[in-house]
Design a protein around this motif. Structure first.
Motif, PDB file in Angstrom:
ATOM      1  N   MET A   1     -57.162 -21.415 -24.324  1.00 18.67           N
ATOM      2  CA  MET A   1     -56.691 -21.331 -22.960  1.00 18.67           C
ATOM      3  C   MET A   1     -55.183 -21.091 -22.914  1.00 18.67           C
ATOM      4  SD  MET A   1     -57.487 -24.006 -20.006  1.00 18.67           S
ATOM      5  CE  MET A   1     -56.611 -24.021 -18.491  1.00 18.67           C
ATOM      6  N   THR A   2     -54.463 -21.496 -23.923  1.00 20.31           N
ATOM      7  CA  THR A   2     -53.019 -21.326 -23.931  1.00 20.31           C
ATOM      8  C   THR A   2     -52.618 -20.478 -25.124  1.00 20.31           C
ATOM      9  OG1 THR A   2     -52.751 -23.489 -22.947  1.00 20.31           O
ATOM     10  CG2 THR A   2     -50.834 -22.546 -23.975  1.00 20.31           C
ATOM     11  N   SER A   3     -51.753 -19.525 -24.888  1.00 20.19           N
ATOM     12  CA  SER A   3     -51.190 -18.749 -25.987  1.00 20.19           C
ATOM     13  C   SER A   3     -49.672 -18.826 -25.877  1.00 20.19           C
ATOM     14  CB  SER A   3     -51.677 -17.302 -25.922  1.00 20.19           C
ATOM     15  OG  SER A   3     -51.074 -16.646 -24.843  1.00 20.19           O
ATOM     16  N   GLU A   4     -49.004 -18.227 -26.835  1.00 15.43           N
ATOM     17  CA  GLU A   4     -47.557 -18.357 -26.857  1.00 15.43           C
ATOM     18  C   GLU A   4     -46.875 -17.556 -25.755  1.00 15.43           C
ATOM     19  OE1 GLU A   4     -45.973 -18.136 -30.727  1.00 15.43           O
ATOM     20  OE2 GLU A   4     -43.939 -17.832 -30.030  1.00 15.43           O
ATOM     21  N   ARG A   5     -47.403 -16.396 -25.419  1.00 14.98           N
ATOM     22  CA  ARG A   5     -46.756 -15.543 -24.426  1.00 14.98           C
ATOM     23  C   ARG A   5     -47.243 -15.786 -22.998  1.00 14.98           C
ATOM     24  NH1 ARG A   5     -44.677 -10.309 -26.872  1.00 14.98           N
ATOM     25  NH2 ARG A   5     -44.643 -10.825 -29.062  1.00 14.98           N
ATOM     26  N   LYS A   6     -48.454 -16.247 -22.842  1.00 12.16           N
ATOM     27  CA  LYS A   6     -48.977 -16.468 -21.496  1.00 12.16           C
ATOM     28  C   LYS A   6     -49.970 -17.626 -21.487  1.00 12.16           C
ATOM     29  CE  LYS A   6     -52.880 -13.310 -21.537  1.00 12.16           C
ATOM     30  NZ  LYS A   6     -53.563 -12.253 -20.824  1.00 12.16           N
ATOM     31  N   ARG A   7     -50.177 -18.158 -20.298  1.00 11.94           N
ATOM     32  CA  ARG A   7     -51.179 -19.197 -20.082  1.00 11.94           C
ATOM     33  C   ARG A   7     -52.094 -18.744 -18.959  1.00 11.94           C
ATOM     34  NH1 ARG A   7     -48.234 -25.091 -19.935  1.00 11.94           N
ATOM     35  NH2 ARG A   7     -47.613 -25.113 -22.110  1.00 11.94           N
ATOM     36  N   THR A   8     -53.349 -19.159 -19.047  1.00  9.54           N
ATOM     37  CA  THR A   8     -54.327 -18.800 -18.036  1.00  9.54           C
ATOM     38  C   THR A   8     -55.129 -20.029 -17.648  1.00  9.54           C
ATOM     39  OG1 THR A   8     -54.508 -16.611 -19.018  1.00  9.54           O
ATOM     40  CG2 THR A   8     -56.243 -17.248 -17.517  1.00  9.54           C
ATOM     41  N   MET A   9     -55.356 -20.166 -16.322  1.00  7.28           N
ATOM     42  CA  MET A   9     -56.182 -21.253 -15.825  1.00  7.28           C
ATOM     43  C   MET A   9     -57.055 -20.713 -14.688  1.00  7.28           C
ATOM     44  SD  MET A   9     -55.195 -24.744 -13.763  1.00  7.28           S
ATOM     45  CE  MET A   9     -54.470 -25.621 -15.116  1.00  7.28           C
ATOM     46  N   PRO A  10     -58.358 -21.018 -14.701  1.00  8.58           N
ATOM     47  CA  PRO A  10     -59.183 -20.624 -13.562  1.00  8.58           C
ATOM     48  C   PRO A  10     -58.855 -21.512 -12.350  1.00  8.58           C
ATOM     49  CG  PRO A  10     -60.488 -21.832 -15.154  1.00  8.58           C
ATOM     50  CD  PRO A  10     -59.131 -21.660 -15.756  1.00  8.58           C
ATOM     51  N   VAL A  11     -58.641 -20.863 -11.205  1.00 10.91           N
ATOM     52  CA  VAL A  11     -58.289 -21.586  -9.979  1.00 10.91           C
ATOM     53  C   VAL A  11     -59.203 -21.093  -8.864  1.00 10.91           C
ATOM     54  CG1 VAL A  11     -56.484 -22.057  -8.290  1.00 10.91           C
ATOM     55  CG2 VAL A  11     -55.900 -21.868 -10.712  1.00 10.91           C
ATOM     56  N   GLY A  12     -59.867 -22.027  -8.212  1.00 15.34           N
ATOM     57  CA  GLY A  12     -60.725 -21.691  -7.078  1.00 15.34           C
ATOM     58  C   GLY A  12     -59.915 -21.613  -5.795  1.00 15.34           C
ATOM     59  N   VAL A  13     -60.321 -20.720  -4.908  1.00 11.96           N
ATOM     60  CA  VAL A  13     -59.647 -20.538  -3.617  1.00 11.96           C
ATOM     61  C   VAL A  13     -60.602 -20.963  -2.514  1.00 11.96           C
ATOM     62  CG1 VAL A  13     -58.532 -18.891  -2.073  1.00 11.96           C
ATOM     63  CG2 VAL A  13     -58.343 -18.591  -4.545  1.00 11.96           C
ATOM     64  N   VAL A  14     -60.145 -21.897  -1.670  1.00  8.78           N
ATOM     65  CA  VAL A  14     -60.932 -22.356  -0.529  1.00  8.78           C
ATOM     66  C   VAL A  14     -60.428 -21.616   0.704  1.00  8.78           C
ATOM     67  CG1 VAL A  14     -61.567 -24.327   0.904  1.00  8.78           C
ATOM     68  CG2 VAL A  14     -61.305 -24.612  -1.569  1.00  8.78           C
ATOM     69  N   VAL A  15     -61.354 -20.924   1.383  1.00  9.14           N
ATOM     70  CA  VAL A  15     -61.017 -20.138   2.570  1.00  9.14           C
ATOM     71  C   VAL A  15     -61.712 -20.763   3.770  1.00  9.14           C
ATOM     72  CG1 VAL A  15     -61.198 -17.875   3.667  1.00  9.14           C
ATOM     73  CG2 VAL A  15     -60.719 -18.037   1.233  1.00  9.14           C
ATOM     74  N   ARG A  16     -60.944 -20.931   4.859  1.00  9.59           N
ATOM     75  CA  ARG A  16     -61.476 -21.510   6.096  1.00  9.59           C
ATOM     76  C   ARG A  16     -61.720 -20.390   7.103  1.00  9.59           C
ATOM     77  NH1 ARG A  16     -57.834 -25.853   8.020  1.00  9.59           N
ATOM     78  NH2 ARG A  16     -58.993 -27.088   6.508  1.00  9.59           N
ATOM     79  N   ARG A  17     -62.899 -20.444   7.726  1.00  2.34           N
ATOM     80  CA  ARG A  17     -63.238 -19.501   8.790  1.00  2.34           C
ATOM     81  C   ARG A  17     -63.205 -20.243  10.121  1.00  2.34           C
ATOM     82  NH1 ARG A  17     -69.255 -17.555   9.637  1.00  2.34           N
ATOM     83  NH2 ARG A  17     -69.240 -19.572  10.655  1.00  2.34           N
ATOM     84  N   LEU A  18     -62.375 -19.737  11.033  1.00  2.00           N
ATOM     85  CA  LEU A  18     -62.258 -20.313  12.369  1.00  2.00           C
ATOM     86  C   LEU A  18     -62.581 -19.245  13.398  1.00  2.00           C
ATOM     87  CD1 LEU A  18     -58.886 -22.231  11.915  1.00  2.00           C
ATOM     88  CD2 LEU A  18     -61.146 -23.247  12.104  1.00  2.00           C
ATOM     89  N   PRO A  19     -62.996 -19.631  14.600  1.00  2.00           N
ATOM     90  CA  PRO A  19     -63.226 -18.620  15.639  1.00  2.00           C
ATOM     91  C   PRO A  19     -61.923 -17.888  15.957  1.00  2.00           C
ATOM     92  CG  PRO A  19     -64.161 -20.735  16.286  1.00  2.00           C
ATOM     93  CD  PRO A  19     -63.370 -20.970  15.046  1.00  2.00           C
ATOM     94  N   GLY A  20     -62.020 -16.591  16.193  1.00  2.00           N
ATOM     95  CA  GLY A  20     -60.843 -15.786  16.509  1.00  2.00           C
ATOM     96  C   GLY A  20     -60.287 -16.144  17.879  1.00  2.00           C
TER      97      GLY A  20
END
Length: 189
Positions: A1-20
């Motif tokens: 998951m971690t390397s010397e030049r970059k790191r990566t992590m899975p991240v979930g996105v929560v989206v809210r739907r509201l009436p327009g």
């Protein structure tokens, strides 16, 4: 998951739907929170309160690169440290979900670059405390301050005149340096 030049992590996105709020937009979609280390999801419903619905829209990889540590510091130093969520309209008109979550970035500079485009929507979503610590650890490991070096003026003499440039004694067809009020002597009025 971690390397010397970059790191990566899975991240979930929560989206809210509201009436327009207008008759032209039936629903308003907005990312509201992040889930670090989340598993893959495809618009899984998390909770419903009346007409407001929250979805786990997508899980994307948040990548940190060691060359972008200055941009991460800028994002971390905001009043509310945030991750930038980039969304675009879905190609399918008949779909119930009109947006596609396409990118996550912790870089304030990259977020600004995407915000300059009219084809995507960029929203700032506050970072959870664990994500702040993860990014700060990466920045502490790789960030190097650039030392400001003031440039010095060249030692070239600037008081010298160049032959033929701007000299009224030398006739030329075009001279960008010639004064506009000067007329050649051999012309008749």
């Amino acid at each position: 998951m971690t390397s010397e030049r970059k790191r990566t992590m899975p991240v979930g996105v929560v989206v809210r739907r509201l009436p327009g709020v207008t008759r032209w937009q039936k629903w308003a979609w907005r990312p509201v929170s992040l889930l670090p280390g989340a598993k893959a999801a495809d618009w899984a419903e998390l909770r419903r309160e009346g007409e407001a619905v929250e979805y786990h829209a997508a899980t994307l990889d948040l990548e940190l690169h060691r060359a972008d540590t200055e941009a991460y510091l800028t994002a971390l130093s905001d009043k509310v440290p945030s991750v930038y969520v980039v969304m675009r309209p879905q190609d399918e008109v008949e779909s119930d979900i009109p947006i596609d979550v396409m990118l996550l970035t912790a870089s304030a500079y990259e977020g600004q670059d995407y915000a300059d485009s009219s084809e995507v929507t960029v929203e700032k979503v506050p970072m959870p405390a664990g994500l702040i610590a993860w990014i700060q650890e990466f920045v502490d490991l790789h960030h190097k301050e650039e030392i400001f070096i003031k440039r010095k003026r060249d030692k070239k003499r600037i008081d010298l005149e160049e032959d033929g440039i701007g000299d009224p004694r030398i006739r030329q067809l075009s001279d960008v340096y010639r004064s506009p009020g000067r007329k050649p002597k051999d012309t008749l009025q």
